[in-house]
Scaffold this active site. Structure first.
Site, PDB file in Angstrom:
ATOM      1  N   HIS A 162      71.842  66.690  67.246  1.00  0.00           N
ATOM      2  CA  HIS A 162      70.787  65.791  67.707  1.00  0.00           C
ATOM      3  C   HIS A 162      71.417  64.481  68.169  1.00  0.00           C
ATOM      4  O   HIS A 162      72.421  64.029  67.602  1.00  0.00           O
ATOM      5  CB  HIS A 162      69.805  65.462  66.578  1.00  0.00           C
ATOM      6  CG  HIS A 162      68.673  66.424  66.439  1.00  0.00           C
ATOM      7  ND1 HIS A 162      67.962  66.559  65.259  1.00  0.00           N
ATOM      8  CD2 HIS A 162      68.088  67.275  67.319  1.00  0.00           C
ATOM      9  CE1 HIS A 162      67.018  67.466  65.416  1.00  0.00           C
ATOM     10  NE2 HIS A 162      67.070  67.915  66.654  1.00  0.00           N
TER      11      HIS A 162
ATOM     12  N   CYS B  52      66.568  59.900  60.524  1.00  0.00           N
ATOM     13  CA  CYS B  52      65.826  61.163  60.471  1.00  0.00           C
ATOM     14  C   CYS B  52      64.516  61.007  59.708  1.00  0.00           C
ATOM     15  O   CYS B  52      63.515  61.659  60.028  1.00  0.00           O
ATOM     16  CB  CYS B  52      66.670  62.251  59.806  1.00  0.00           C
ATOM     17  SG  CYS B  52      68.009  62.876  60.814  1.00  0.00           S
TER      18      CYS B  52
END
Length: 303
Positions: free
Chosen positions: A196, A296
């Site tokens: 990511h 996150c």
């Protein structure tokens, strides 16, 4: 530099207070924080029940009580810094719902929802969609293409940096531009550990008042062409070390002055302090077992 070295430079509060490094010299421009609004989800059902990234190992035990403590401290840090934290209720059977950043991208009150690549996480998107609608967001678009939201979309204040290579479909970048009405720059990720964008790059200071944004990133996480793009866009960027990236140090959150990052990322902390920011260290060791860090767990709600 070790944690002990940082303690010698400043303070490493072991009692739950903010941990910051002193600014060694005055920056050319003052680093001004801006109050933010975040969305978080408590890790009530957190576990590593499957493996969908290189960090996850279902054979490694997870201490859910410790994960909750770490999450609560992260939330408390944001609130002590003057930010607003909204909370979405977790759902049984969705252990990764704690990673709120993956379920929506919000710019100027517009929301682009998520469409997960892994079927294990697919149901999270609908729970977050409902939360947006129930909390006053009316311009909510759900994507047709796979897009893991702020996991791969990073707002710089003027551009949306968009990662691809492992999770988010390249076609989702164009979809994001249409949905959010902002220019999008595509970046290709090439290291499976940094699947990511938000574990390979973060924004320290957004664009504004004629200033270009400042970012930090790990060059080796990107393709050669993407490294060139980053070098052109952000010539003054902080280049992180492999060591700091490996503890998810780049999965950090900045309000323009305070930079919240994992306790192990001491080298990166020293680098951001040299640029006039105040590092704030948090323990996210349990959450990292699923490949998660401060960012996150944190979706920004930009109105």
């Amino acid at each position: 530099m070790t944690v002990a070295d940082v303690r010698g430079l400043g303070s490493l509060d072991q009692t739950g207070g903010l941990t910051t490094l002193p600014v060694p010299s005055a920056p050319a421009e003052p680093r001004l924080p801006r109050a933010r609004r975040y969305l978080m989800c408590p890790p009530e059902y957190f576990e590593v029940a499957y493996a969908i990234n290189p960090w996850m190992d279902p054979d490694v035990a997870v201490d859910r009580t410790e994960a909750m403590r770490q999450w609560q401290e992260l939330r408390a840090v944001y609130e002590r810094l003057g930010h607003t934290v909204e909370v979405i209720n977790p759902e049984p059977g969705l252990p990764d719902m704690v990673f709120a950043a993956n379920s929506g991208t919000v710019v100027d009150g517009r929301v682009l929802g998520a469409r997960f690549r892994a079927p294990e996480r697919a149901a999270e998107a609908e729970h977050y969609r409902r939360w947006f609608l129930e909390n006053g967001f009316r311009d909510v678009i759900m994507p047709a293409c796979t897009n893991e939201a702020e996991g791969d979309f990073t707002w710089t204040g003027s551009l949306l940096l968009a990662g691809t290579g492992f999770r988010t479909d390249p076609a989702a970048h164009g979809e994001a531009q249409e949905a959010l009405g902002v220019p999008v720059v595509s970046l290709r990720l090439v290291d499976p550990r940094y699947y990511h964008l938000d574990v390979a790059l973060f924004v320290l200071a957004e664009a504004g008042l004629g200033r270009t944004p400042l970012v930090a990133y790990l060059p080796s996480a990107f393709s050669p062409g993407s490294r060139e793009v980053l070098g052109r866009l952000f010539p003054d960027a902080i280049l992180a070390s492999e060591q700091d990236a490996a503890c998810l140090g780049l999965n950090a959150v900045s309000d323009g002055r305070h930079v919240v990052l994992p306790t192990e990322a001491t080298g990166l902390g020293a680098q951001v302090a040299e640029r006039g920011f105040e590092p704030v260290f948090v323990d996210v060791g349990e959450l990292r077992k699923s490949g998660g860090g401060p960012k996150c767990c944190t979706m920004e709600l930009r109105s």
